[in-house]
Motif scaffolding. Structure first.
Motif, PDB file in Angstrom:
ATOM      1  N   PRO A 162       0.940  -1.210   0.143  1.00 30.86           N
ATOM      2  CA  PRO A 162       0.111   0.005   0.145  1.00 30.86           C
ATOM      3  C   PRO A 162       0.806   1.266   0.185  1.00 30.86           C
ATOM      4  O   PRO A 162       1.873   1.419   0.422  1.00 30.86           O
ATOM      5  CB  PRO A 162      -0.840  -0.103   1.315  1.00 30.86           C
ATOM      6  N   SER A 163       0.234   2.301  -0.630  1.00 23.93           N
ATOM      7  CA  SER A 163       0.824   3.520  -0.479  1.00 23.93           C
ATOM      8  C   SER A 163       0.851   4.138   0.783  1.00 23.93           C
ATOM      9  O   SER A 163      -0.045   3.779   1.866  1.00 23.93           O
ATOM     10  CB  SER A 163       0.541   4.777  -1.624  1.00 23.93           C
ATOM     11  N   ALA A 168      -2.821   4.939   5.492  1.00 27.23           N
ATOM     12  CA  ALA A 168      -3.243   5.733   6.350  1.00 27.23           C
ATOM     13  C   ALA A 168      -4.878   5.572   6.673  1.00 27.23           C
ATOM     14  O   ALA A 168      -5.425   5.643   7.574  1.00 27.23           O
ATOM     15  CB  ALA A 168      -2.973   7.160   6.181  1.00 27.23           C
ATOM     16  N   ILE A 169      -5.488   5.505   5.464  1.00 27.54           N
ATOM     17  CA  ILE A 169      -7.074   5.269   5.347  1.00 27.54           C
ATOM     18  C   ILE A 169      -7.308   3.825   6.042  1.00 27.54           C
ATOM     19  O   ILE A 169      -8.264   3.978   6.704  1.00 27.54           O
ATOM     20  CB  ILE A 169      -7.496   5.335   3.767  1.00 27.54           C
ATOM     21  N   ALA A 222      -2.020  16.190  11.412  1.00 24.44           N
ATOM     22  CA  ALA A 222      -3.343  17.135  10.700  1.00 24.44           C
ATOM     23  C   ALA A 222      -3.995  16.338   9.555  1.00 24.44           C
ATOM     24  O   ALA A 222      -5.301  16.226   9.492  1.00 24.44           O
ATOM     25  CB  ALA A 222      -3.206  18.314  10.570  1.00 24.44           C
ATOM     26  N   PHE A 223      -2.991  15.614   9.001  1.00 23.41           N
ATOM     27  CA  PHE A 223      -3.347  14.806   7.687  1.00 23.41           C
ATOM     28  C   PHE A 223      -4.203  13.512   8.178  1.00 23.41           C
ATOM     29  O   PHE A 223      -5.273  13.182   7.496  1.00 23.41           O
ATOM     30  CB  PHE A 223      -2.016  14.366   6.996  1.00 23.41           C
ATOM     31  N   ILE A 224      -3.557  12.843   9.046  1.00 28.23           N
ATOM     32  CA  ILE A 224      -4.229  11.770   9.400  1.00 28.23           C
ATOM     33  C   ILE A 224      -5.885  12.032  10.267  1.00 28.23           C
ATOM     34  O   ILE A 224      -6.706  11.420  10.058  1.00 28.23           O
ATOM     35  CB  ILE A 224      -3.466  10.920  10.689  1.00 28.23           C
ATOM     36  N   VAL A 276      -7.701  15.409   1.033  1.00 28.05           N
ATOM     37  CA  VAL A 276      -8.333  14.184   1.894  1.00 28.05           C
ATOM     38  C   VAL A 276      -9.499  13.768   1.032  1.00 28.05           C
ATOM     39  O   VAL A 276      -9.602  12.618   0.911  1.00 28.05           O
ATOM     40  CB  VAL A 276      -8.338  14.512   3.255  1.00 28.05           C
ATOM     41  N   ARG A 277     -10.342  14.667   0.838  1.00 29.80           N
ATOM     42  CA  ARG A 277     -11.550  13.962   0.184  1.00 29.80           C
ATOM     43  C   ARG A 277     -11.238  13.377  -1.269  1.00 29.80           C
ATOM     44  O   ARG A 277     -11.844  12.145  -1.446  1.00 29.80           O
ATOM     45  CB  ARG A 277     -12.197  15.323  -0.132  1.00 29.80           C
ATOM     46  N   THR A 278     -10.338  13.844  -2.153  1.00 31.38           N
ATOM     47  CA  THR A 278     -10.033  13.229  -3.242  1.00 31.38           C
ATOM     48  C   THR A 278      -9.463  11.554  -2.738  1.00 31.38           C
ATOM     49  O   THR A 278      -9.913  10.816  -3.615  1.00 31.38           O
ATOM     50  CB  THR A 278      -8.987  14.055  -3.995  1.00 31.38           C
ATOM     51  N   LEU A 279      -8.452  11.531  -2.012  1.00 31.01           N
ATOM     52  CA  LEU A 279      -8.026  10.314  -1.503  1.00 31.01           C
ATOM     53  C   LEU A 279      -9.075   9.398  -0.992  1.00 31.01           C
ATOM     54  O   LEU A 279      -9.359   8.103  -1.471  1.00 31.01           O
ATOM     55  CB  LEU A 279      -7.047  10.605  -0.347  1.00 31.01           C
ATOM     56  N   VAL A 280      -9.990   9.883  -0.226  1.00 34.17           N
ATOM     57  CA  VAL A 280     -11.038   9.052   0.266  1.00 34.17           C
ATOM     58  C   VAL A 280     -12.024   8.436  -0.878  1.00 34.17           C
ATOM     59  O   VAL A 280     -12.181   7.507  -1.117  1.00 34.17           O
ATOM     60  CB  VAL A 280     -11.758   9.521   1.420  1.00 34.17           C
TER      61      VAL A 280
END
Length: 287
Positions: A162-163, A168-169, A222-224, A276-280
């Motif tokens: 995984p990247s 993280a997700i 903050a990212f997590i 984050v929205r794009t990643l999720v």
């Protein structure tokens, strides 16, 4: 217009191929395996032969050894991947007039917190990853028309391990025990937004060293936590910590000032919630 993407099976290479398709650009990818073209970028003769056979209008170099520990363990390999190919790429693109886009890094700054660093900020080389990426930048400059993009990217790989974003997700969804680095700052951008902006800049003839990242500087913590908010998950086993204990050492003040790139684009660069929205959304679409 034709595009050649080196490192095509990585998360950024995949994003460039997808974005080229959206823009109606004919694109081919090269990588060691699972790509249109089988290529070991550390072989200069094979690289030169690929360039001659493909004759692309734009070359995007996404190939890199980004594992900091692996670069320390084998400095020669890191140099052969991160630096040496740029000699061939710069010379060939200068001779033919093809546009060279080289993807660099943000691992050059430390010690001043969430400060935005512009393209003229003093550089500190902390490890062999940074040293070899900086050498690659200097080789790319053998072609004055080359575009070198300093960045930090996050995205979906979809195969092999995984990247960071995928990990993280998954960790957030499982509410895993995590140490969240409160003192490590970045301006990481999602791969799709990066590829879109990079191709716009390349097609407009932009050259030199340019920062291309999110418009907001934020900590790894903050990212997590932004991922947790987007997923509606409460983190009960995570705690704040410091990146200082990591070995080999990592620079921790990696925020980039993207004002120069933003002035050249006709669309805004994303902030943390948009990244984050794009990643999720991408993660969910693959499930």
């Amino acid at each position: 217009m034709t595009l050649l993407v080196l490192g095509a099976t990585g998360l950024l290479g995949q994003a460039f191929l997808a974005e080229a398709s959206k823009q109606g650009i004919t694109a081919r990818g090269a990588a060691r395996r699972q790509a249109d073209i089988a290529l070991d970028i550390t072989d200069p003769d094979a690289l030169a032969a690929t360039l001659e056979a493909e004759r692309p209008d734009i070359i995007v170099n996404c190939a890199a050894l980004v594992d900091v520990a692996a670069c320390e363990a084998d400095i020669g390999l890191a140099y052969r991947i991160n630096a040496e190919p740029l000699i061939t790429l710069a010379q060939w693109s200068r001779k033919t007039g093809a546009k060279l886009v080289h993807v660099s890094t943000d691992h050059y700054f430390a010690g001043n917190g969430p400060i935005p660093h512009n393209e003229d900020a003093p550089i500190t080389v902390f490890n062999q990853y940074a040293a070899t990426k900086l050498a690659g930048e200097r080789f790319a400059a053998l072609n004055a028309e080359a575009l070198t993009l300093r960045t930090s990217i996050v995205g979906m790989r979809g195969w092999e391990k995984p990247s960071f974003a995928e990990w993280a997700i998954q960790a957030v969804l499982q509410d895993q025990e995590m140490t969240l680095f409160a003192d490590a700052y970045t301006s990481s951008i999602d791969t799709g937004s990066f590829a879109r902006a990079a191709l716009t800049l390349a097609r407009r003839g932009t050259s030199g060293v340019l920062n291309l990242a999110a418009r907001e500087i934020y900590s790894k913590e903050a990212f997590i936590r932004a991922i947790a908010d987007e997923l509606g998950v409460e983190l009960t086993k995570s705690s704040s910590g410091s990146v200082a204990a990591l070995d080999p050492p990592r620079p921790k003040s990696l925020g980039l000032d993207v004002s120069r790139a933003a002035a050249l684009l006709d669309h805004p660069l994303p902030d943390l919630p948009q990244v984050v929205r794009t990643l999720v959304d991408a993660y969910r679409s693959r499930k």
